[in-house]
Design an enzyme around this catalytic site. Structure first.
Site, mmCIF file in Angstrom:
data_model
loop_
_atom_site.group_PDB
_atom_site.id
_atom_site.type_symbol
_atom_site.label_atom_id
_atom_site.label_comp_id
_atom_site.label_asym_id
_atom_site.label_seq_id
_atom_site.Cartn_x
_atom_site.Cartn_y
_atom_site.Cartn_z
ATOM 1 N N LYS A 1 0.946 -1.203 0.049
ATOM 2 C CA LYS A 1 -0.034 -0.030 -0.042
ATOM 3 C C LYS A 1 0.799 1.327 -0.219
ATOM 4 O O LYS A 1 2.075 1.004 0.410
ATOM 5 C CB LYS A 1 -0.748 0.126 1.162
ATOM 6 C CG LYS A 1 -0.081 0.062 2.732
ATOM 7 C CD LYS A 1 -1.055 -0.168 3.617
ATOM 8 C CE LYS A 1 -0.251 -0.379 4.949
ATOM 9 N NZ LYS A 1 -0.958 -0.941 6.127
ATOM 10 N N TYR B 1 17.073 35.103 5.083
ATOM 11 C CA TYR B 1 16.254 36.218 5.083
ATOM 12 C C TYR B 1 16.096 36.523 6.543
ATOM 13 O O TYR B 1 15.884 35.973 7.489
ATOM 14 C CB TYR B 1 14.942 35.774 4.723
ATOM 15 C CG TYR B 1 14.818 35.458 2.986
ATOM 16 C CD1 TYR B 1 15.198 36.528 2.093
ATOM 17 C CD2 TYR B 1 14.422 34.238 2.520
ATOM 18 C CE1 TYR B 1 15.080 36.367 0.711
ATOM 19 C CE2 TYR B 1 14.256 34.068 1.366
ATOM 20 C CZ TYR B 1 14.695 35.079 0.527
ATOM 21 O OH TYR B 1 14.590 34.729 -0.759
HETATM 22 C C1 LIG Z 1 -0.377 -2.008 6.969
HETATM 23 C C2 LIG Z 1 -1.299 -3.153 7.287
HETATM 24 C C3 LIG Z 1 -0.309 -4.282 7.744
HETATM 25 C C4 LIG Z 1 1.110 -4.276 7.815
HETATM 26 O O1 LIG Z 1 1.581 -3.610 8.997
HETATM 27 P P1 LIG Z 1 3.191 -3.525 9.265
HETATM 28 O O2 LIG Z 1 3.112 -2.865 10.446
HETATM 29 O O3 LIG Z 1 3.673 -2.272 8.274
HETATM 30 O O4 LIG Z 1 3.922 -4.797 9.027
HETATM 31 C C5 LIG Z 1 -0.901 -5.519 8.219
HETATM 32 N N1 LIG Z 1 -2.370 -5.487 8.020
HETATM 33 C C6 LIG Z 1 -2.931 -4.565 7.734
HETATM 34 C C7 LIG Z 1 -4.593 -4.477 7.799
HETATM 35 C C8 LIG Z 1 -2.479 -3.067 7.293
HETATM 36 O O5 LIG Z 1 -3.127 -2.007 7.061
#
Ligand SMILES: *Cc1c(COP(=O)(O)O)cnc(C)c1O
Length: 254
Positions: A30, A253
Site C-alpha cells: 500500500k 532572510y
Molecule cells: C499496513 C497493514 C499491515 C502491515 O503492517 P506493518 O506493521 O507495516 O507490518 C497489516 N495489516 C493491515 C490491515 C495493514 O493495514
C-alpha cells in the site's frame, strides 16, 4: 532516494526464516509500497513467489495489474465506485461492514468474486464484531457466489510487550469468530492476524498467512532494536557549501 531491492530480498528471507515453511505471506504494498515504488516492489515479490499482495485502494491494484502483476491482490478500502475495477481487474476486496457487504452483493448480481472478511477484535477501526456474526453468516450462506478467500483481524499492540495479554485476547476472539464462519461455510478460508511486529514477537499466532509490511522495507517495528534487517530506502543529498560563521552573524532572510 535510493531503493535497494537486494536489501528487500534479504528482509523477506529473514521474515521467512522466522515463520513455519507452510505459512503464506501477504506483502503489504500500500501507499506506493511504503514510498518505495509499488510496481518495482511488486515485480520483485512476484519473482520471489510471495503468496498475496495487499493494497489500500483499488486504483493501486489496477496499476499493478497493468504492470503484469498476476498475484492475488487484497484491497483494504474498497468503495462502491471501485467495484467495477475490482471485478474487471480480478482484485479481492476486504469486506468489513454490512453496508459494504450488501452493496457488493447487489453489484455482483450473482457473479463470483473472492472476498476477505475482516473482524474487529480490539483495534476498533474496521471490521465485523461478534454481534454481527449471525447475520454475516446467513448473508454469506445465501450468497455463495462470494468465495471467502480469507478471514482476518488486526492487532492493536503487537509491537509492545505491555500489550501481549491484549494481543492474546484478540487472537482468541479472532479464532472463535473465524471458526464459526468456516463451520457455517463448510470450507476453511485462510486465517491471518499478524503484521511485521506480530511476526517477530508473537509467531504463535501466525495461522495460515501473515501480513508483512514495514519490516519488508527494513524497519524494525519492535522496541527490540535488532540489526537483522537491512534498510531498503536511503535518502541522499549533496551539501552545496559550508560557511564558517562568527557568533552573532545572521543566516538568510530577515
Ligand atoms: C499496513 C497493514 C499491515 C502491515 O503492517 P506493518 O506493521 O507495516 O507490518 C497489516 N495489516 C493491515 C490491515 C495493514 O493495514
Amino acid at each position: 532516494m535510493e531503493i535497494d531491492l537486494g536489501a528487500m530480498v534479504h528482509n523477506l528471507n529473514y521474515f521467512k526464516s522466522r515463520l513455519k515453511p507452510a505459512t503464506r505471506i501477504m506483502a503489504m504494498v500500500k501507499a506506493f509500497a511504503y514510498g518505495s515504488g509499488s510496481r518495482e516492489v511488486a515485480n520483485l515479490l512476484q519473482y520471489h513467489k510471495i503468496d498475496y499482495l495487499g493494497v489500500a485502494y483499488a486504483d493501486e491494484g489496477v496499476e499493478l495489474r497493468k504492470n503484469n502483476i498476476h498475484l492475488p491482490i487484497m484491497v483494504m478500502n474498497p468503495s462502491a465506485e471501485a467495484f467495477e475495477n475490482i471485478v474487471n481487474y480480478s482484485l479481492e476486496p476486504e469486506i468489513y461492514s454490512f453496508s459494504l457487504l450488501n452493496q457488493f452483493i447487489h453489484f455482483l448480481d450473482g457473479k463470483a468474486c473472492r472476498v476477505h472478511i475482516k473482524f474487529d477484535t480490539g483495534m476498533h477501526r474496521l471490521g465485523f464484531n461478534e454481534t454481527d456474526l449471525p447475520v454475516l453468516i446467513s448473508t454469506l450462506q445465501q450468497n455463495s457466489n462470494l468465495q471467502v478467500a480469507s478471514i482476518f483481524s488486526h492487532l492493536a499492540g503487537a509491537d509492545e510487550a505491555q500489550h501481549d495479554s491484549y494481543s492474546k485476547q484478540q487472537a482468541a476472539i479472532f479464532l472463535t469468530l473465524a471458526n464459526q464462519v468456516s463451520d457455517a461455510l463448510g470450507y476453511k478460508p485462510l486465517y491471518h492476524l499478524l503484521n511485521s511486529p506480530g511476526i517477530l514477537r508473537l509467531p504463535h499466532y501466525q495461522f495460515d498467512m501473515v501480513r508483512l509490511g514495514i519490516g519488508l522495507y527494513g524497519i524494525d517495528p519492535t522496541a527490540e532494536g535488532n540489526s537483522y534487517l537491512k534498510p531498503v530506502a536511503t535518502l541522499k543529498t549533496v551539501v552545496s557549501q559550508v560557511h564558517e560563521l562568527k557568533e552573532g552573524d545572521t543566516v538568510g532572510y530577515g
